[in-house]
Design a protein around this motif. Structure first.
Motif, PDB file in Angstrom:
ATOM      1  N   TYR A 135      52.646  37.066  43.794  1.00 51.88           N
ATOM      2  CA  TYR A 135      51.538  37.152  42.842  1.00 51.88           C
ATOM      3  C   TYR A 135      50.614  38.329  43.140  1.00 51.88           C
ATOM      4  N   VAL A 136      50.811  39.007  44.267  1.00 49.90           N
ATOM      5  CA  VAL A 136      50.071  40.249  44.516  1.00 49.90           C
ATOM      6  C   VAL A 136      50.257  41.214  43.349  1.00 49.90           C
ATOM      7  N   ASP A 137      51.427  41.188  42.733  1.00 49.20           N
ATOM      8  CA  ASP A 137      51.749  42.126  41.651  1.00 49.20           C
ATOM      9  C   ASP A 137      51.146  41.736  40.308  1.00 49.20           C
ATOM     10  N   ILE A 138      50.582  40.536  40.192  1.00 50.16           N
ATOM     11  CA  ILE A 138      50.045  40.101  38.899  1.00 50.16           C
ATOM     12  C   ILE A 138      48.632  39.535  39.054  1.00 50.16           C
ATOM     13  N   LEU A 139      47.862  40.062  39.999  1.00 50.91           N
ATOM     14  CA  LEU A 139      46.542  39.505  40.263  1.00 50.91           C
ATOM     15  C   LEU A 139      45.631  39.568  39.041  1.00 50.91           C
ATOM     16  N   ASP A 140      45.702  40.643  38.273  1.00 56.57           N
ATOM     17  CA  ASP A 140      44.843  40.742  37.095  1.00 56.57           C
ATOM     18  C   ASP A 140      45.220  39.690  36.052  1.00 56.57           C
ATOM     19  N   PHE A 141      46.501  39.411  35.904  1.00 59.04           N
ATOM     20  CA  PHE A 141      46.926  38.367  34.972  1.00 59.04           C
ATOM     21  C   PHE A 141      46.478  36.997  35.474  1.00 59.04           C
ATOM     22  N   VAL A 142      46.623  36.746  36.778  1.00 53.72           N
ATOM     23  CA  VAL A 142      46.157  35.479  37.353  1.00 53.72           C
ATOM     24  C   VAL A 142      44.673  35.290  37.067  1.00 53.72           C
ATOM     25  N   ASP A 143      43.903  36.360  37.239  1.00 52.15           N
ATOM     26  CA  ASP A 143      42.468  36.268  37.015  1.00 52.15           C
ATOM     27  C   ASP A 143      42.142  36.075  35.533  1.00 52.15           C
ATOM     28  N   LEU A 144      42.964  36.638  34.662  1.00 46.97           N
ATOM     29  CA  LEU A 144      42.790  36.411  33.227  1.00 46.97           C
ATOM     30  C   LEU A 144      42.981  34.938  32.898  1.00 46.97           C
ATOM     31  N   LEU A 145      43.954  34.297  33.536  1.00 47.77           N
ATOM     32  CA  LEU A 145      44.226  32.883  33.259  1.00 47.77           C
ATOM     33  C   LEU A 145      43.124  31.979  33.795  1.00 47.77           C
TER      34      LEU A 145
END
Length: 304
Positions: A135-145
């Motif tokens: 999930y290091v590669d999708i941190l901005d998406f995680v934060d969006l969710l």
């Protein structure tokens, strides 16, 4: 690969004897039922973020030992939700049935949060922490969710120790995912490939920290593994949870067993592994230091 990159026979025998004497690690597999929407409550979110082989699994066991915190094995599914979010083709298809971008985010958020909430409630706990290094590669998406209520424990380990550990796993054909792609693309030296991987992943983490400093707590593997009683209480305080000394005996409790957990299943307590790269060829070590030095210095590590 050298023999030093492979687990020694004596170490494997020792680990087997430990398991025979002390018994197997306590494992369980929680049965999760789908909760009725009216019964479900939204639990506070947190992500334990770190590069593979940085001590994330050990810290997961510690956090999961707390009476209020549930930490499942690596979940991986958010990567696929991120692919959905990025797919212009999929977005256009959903627009045809009246789902715009905001509606898609709402649906993905509800789906993801419900997965974690159902697991947490099945464990009889109040909040969850996800530990999935990819999930290091999708941190901005995680934060969006998960939005401004989400907290992030940012875990780091010395980059050359990470590279050595990844090299040992790679030597035994146990490596997959992005790290393996680095090794394939940088065939001359897996150690240098994994040093590059560590640098790239840490830079993503540091950039995310810089954008959200109030919601990130930084901790280093060497610090918490070397002084757990001194360093770990601050992690729980960051989450607003009381300190429970029993978490230091994480190996005595029950934990759901995940794909990565075999790597520490024989461990009891805290035994930090540091400077594992000292046997590297000097030229290779110099090149690795050159690659890693800026990030090592930024994280407060001494540069060899």
């Amino acid at each position: 690969m050298t023999d030093r990159d492979r687990p020694s026979l004596s170490k494997r025998v020792y680990n087997k004897l430990v398991r025979l004497i002390e018994g197997p690690p306590v494992r369980e597999k929680t049965i999760v039922k789908v909760m009725d929407a009216l019964e479900r409550r939204r639990c506070p979110p947190c992500f334990l973020v770190g590069v593979y082989r940085s001590g994330t699994t050990l810290l997961r066991y510690v956090l999961d030992s707390h009476s209020q915190i549930a930490v499942p094995p690596e979940t991986n599914f958010l990567n696929h939700l991120a692919d959905m979010w990025r797919s212009e083709w999929l977005r256009k298809g959903l627009q045809g049935v009246g789902v715009d971008e905001e509606g898609l985010v709402l649906r993905l958020r509800d789906f993801a949060w419900s997965i974690y909430d159902d697991y947490t409630l099945a464990k009889g706990k109040a909040r969850w922490v996800d530990k999935t290094p990819s999930y290091v590669d999708i941190l901005d998406f995680v934060d969006l969710l998960f939005g401004p209520s989400c907290r992030y424990i940012m875990l780091y380990r010395h980059g050359l120790d990470v590279a050595q550990s990844l090299t040992a796993v790679h030597a035994n054909d146990g490596l997959a995912g992005p790290a393996k792609r680095y090794a394939e693309a940088y065939g001359r030296s897996p150690r240098l490939a994994f040093t590059n991987y560590w640098v790239d992943q840490c830079r993503k983490m540091l950039e995310f920290e810089e954008r959200h400093p109030e919601r990130c707590h930084r901790i280093r593997y060497e610090d918490y593994a070397g002084n757990p009683q001194g360093r770990l209480p601050a992690v729980f305080a960051f989450l607003g949870e009381s300190w429970e000394p029993a978490v230091l005996d994480y190996h005595k409790g029950s934990h759901d067993f995940g794909l990565q957990d075999h790597k520490i299943e024989w461990m009891r307590g805290f035994k930090p592994r540091t400077e594992t790269y000292r046997h590297w060829d000097q030229q290779e070590l110099r090149e690795a230091v050159r690659l890693a030095a800026p990030v090592l210095e930024q994280l407060g590590y001494s540069v060899p």
